[in-house]
Design a protein around this motif. Sequence first.
Motif, short mmCIF file in Angstrom:
data_model
loop_
_atom_site.label_atom_id
_atom_site.label_comp_id
_atom_site.label_asym_id
_atom_site.label_seq_id
_atom_site.Cartn_x
_atom_site.Cartn_y
_atom_site.Cartn_z
N ALA A 236 49.52 75.82 32.00
CA ALA A 236 48.50 76.57 31.29
C ALA A 236 48.40 76.01 29.88
O ALA A 236 49.41 75.90 29.18
N SER A 237 47.18 75.66 29.46
CA SER A 237 46.97 75.09 28.13
C SER A 237 45.51 75.25 27.76
O SER A 237 44.68 75.71 28.55
N ARG A 238 45.19 74.82 26.55
CA ARG A 238 43.79 74.64 26.18
C ARG A 238 43.30 73.36 26.85
O ARG A 238 44.09 72.59 27.41
N ILE A 239 41.99 73.13 26.82
CA ILE A 239 41.46 72.00 27.60
C ILE A 239 41.73 70.64 26.96
O ILE A 239 41.45 69.61 27.57
N ASP A 240 42.29 70.62 25.75
CA ASP A 240 42.74 69.35 25.18
C ASP A 240 44.25 69.18 25.34
O ASP A 240 44.84 68.27 24.78
N GLY A 241 44.87 70.06 26.13
CA GLY A 241 46.30 69.96 26.40
C GLY A 241 47.18 70.68 25.42
O GLY A 241 48.40 70.70 25.60
N SER A 242 46.62 71.29 24.38
CA SER A 242 47.43 71.95 23.37
C SER A 242 47.82 73.35 23.81
O SER A 242 47.25 73.93 24.74
N LEU A 243 48.79 73.90 23.10
CA LEU A 243 49.35 75.20 23.46
C LEU A 243 48.35 76.34 23.30
O LEU A 243 47.52 76.33 22.39
N LEU A 244 48.49 77.32 24.14
CA LEU A 244 47.80 78.59 23.99
C LEU A 244 48.66 79.48 23.10
O LEU A 244 49.82 79.72 23.39
N ARG A 245 48.06 79.96 22.00
CA ARG A 245 48.82 80.78 21.06
C ARG A 245 48.15 82.14 20.93
O ARG A 245 46.92 82.23 20.87
N TYR A 246 48.96 83.18 20.85
CA TYR A 246 48.46 84.55 20.86
C TYR A 246 48.86 85.31 19.60
O TYR A 246 49.70 84.88 18.83
N ASN A 247 48.20 86.44 19.41
CA ASN A 247 48.33 87.27 18.22
C ASN A 247 48.00 86.49 16.95
O ASN A 247 48.69 86.58 15.94
N ARG A 248 46.91 85.74 17.01
CA ARG A 248 46.40 85.00 15.85
C ARG A 248 45.49 85.91 15.02
O ARG A 248 44.98 86.92 15.50
N ALA A 249 45.25 85.51 13.79
CA ALA A 249 44.32 86.26 12.95
C ALA A 249 42.92 86.27 13.56
O ALA A 249 42.20 87.26 13.49
N ASP A 250 42.52 85.15 14.15
CA ASP A 250 41.25 85.06 14.87
C ASP A 250 41.56 85.18 16.36
O ASP A 250 42.22 84.31 16.92
N PRO A 251 41.13 86.26 17.02
CA PRO A 251 41.49 86.47 18.43
C PRO A 251 40.73 85.59 19.41
O PRO A 251 40.98 85.65 20.60
N ARG A 252 39.79 84.79 18.91
CA ARG A 252 39.07 83.91 19.83
C ARG A 252 40.00 82.84 20.37
O ARG A 252 40.72 82.19 19.63
N LEU A 253 39.99 82.66 21.67
CA LEU A 253 40.75 81.61 22.34
C LEU A 253 39.80 81.05 23.40
O LEU A 253 39.84 81.44 24.56
N PRO A 254 38.90 80.14 23.00
CA PRO A 254 37.66 79.91 23.75
C PRO A 254 37.77 79.07 25.00
O PRO A 254 36.82 79.01 25.78
N ASP A 255 38.90 78.42 25.23
CA ASP A 255 38.96 77.51 26.38
C ASP A 255 40.33 77.61 27.05
O ASP A 255 41.30 78.05 26.44
N LEU A 256 40.38 77.17 28.30
CA LEU A 256 41.57 77.41 29.11
C LEU A 256 41.61 76.46 30.30
O LEU A 256 40.58 76.22 30.95
N LEU A 257 42.79 75.92 30.57
CA LEU A 257 43.05 75.21 31.82
C LEU A 257 44.31 75.80 32.44
O LEU A 257 45.37 75.83 31.80
#
Length: 292
Positions: A236-257
């Motif tokens: 599970a990652s973002r579509i560029d391979g980077s980590l999914l991070r939660y409880n950020r100041a900006d709750p948008r997490l626009p992409d997913l693989l």
Amino acid sequence: MRLVTEDEAGRLDDQQFAQWLAGRAGEALTALRDRQGFADPKALKDAGDRASHELMTAALARWRPADAVLSEEEADSRRAWADGERAPRHDADRVWIIDPLDGTREFSEAGRDDWAVHVALWQRSAAPDGALVAGAVGMPARTTVDGDQLILGTACPTPKAVDGPIRIAVSRSRPPAFVGELVELLGAQAVPMGSAGVKVCAVVTGEVDAYVHAGGQYEWDSAAPVAVALGAGMHASRIDGSLLRYNRADPRLPDLLVCRPELADRLLDAIARTGVEMPASTVTDTPGGAFG
């Protein structure tokens, strides 16, 4: 999981509690759907969002009063907090990230079972940047062999690989434009279905091999499904391979693989070849196999 009474809920561990809460909300949503019917879809969607949110936040306030909550149905839930501003969740060690009703469109259509309830727990002290430590996705309109509503937790077995083209879960109503190109590049098969939670869980159960999304989501859309997927050994990652991070100041997490781990490199390479514009990401490390 056996039937748990309200008084017993407080003695459950966090993972058991997440599954119990998803189940309780699912029961309420199913009863509401049966009672209200489908003549007014908007009214049914609104009632479902409200009823599930109120039930879940009341249960969390009773049984996890020291924890913060991020819910899709909260006021300011979509707000990107600026520097110097703080929401209570920003200082909390534990934050429940919930989507009381994922897939309102499907919920409001008679005969559709591809809608879900999401419950996840993020804990700051679990990792240097926090981590998901519990999660459950309830699919109340689907049942187990015993007739209970289907709820997936973080202990699902890894499904066996199947021969044939890669099966990619896509939105049945508004798939991102690049997904068609991705399917063509891979010689894959697109499998349309409803809510984000249902699509991720389809990877976990082996119904599909991957779910790719880049059309805009928030933390509550993916937190619980990602916890379930990681627990089953999925990538599970973002579509560029980077980590999914939660409880950020900006709750948008626009992409997913989310995909079978052996397909991750191939899918990430193909996604890059489509030329899709990568949403802004401040992380450069790659995802691991544990919650995070």
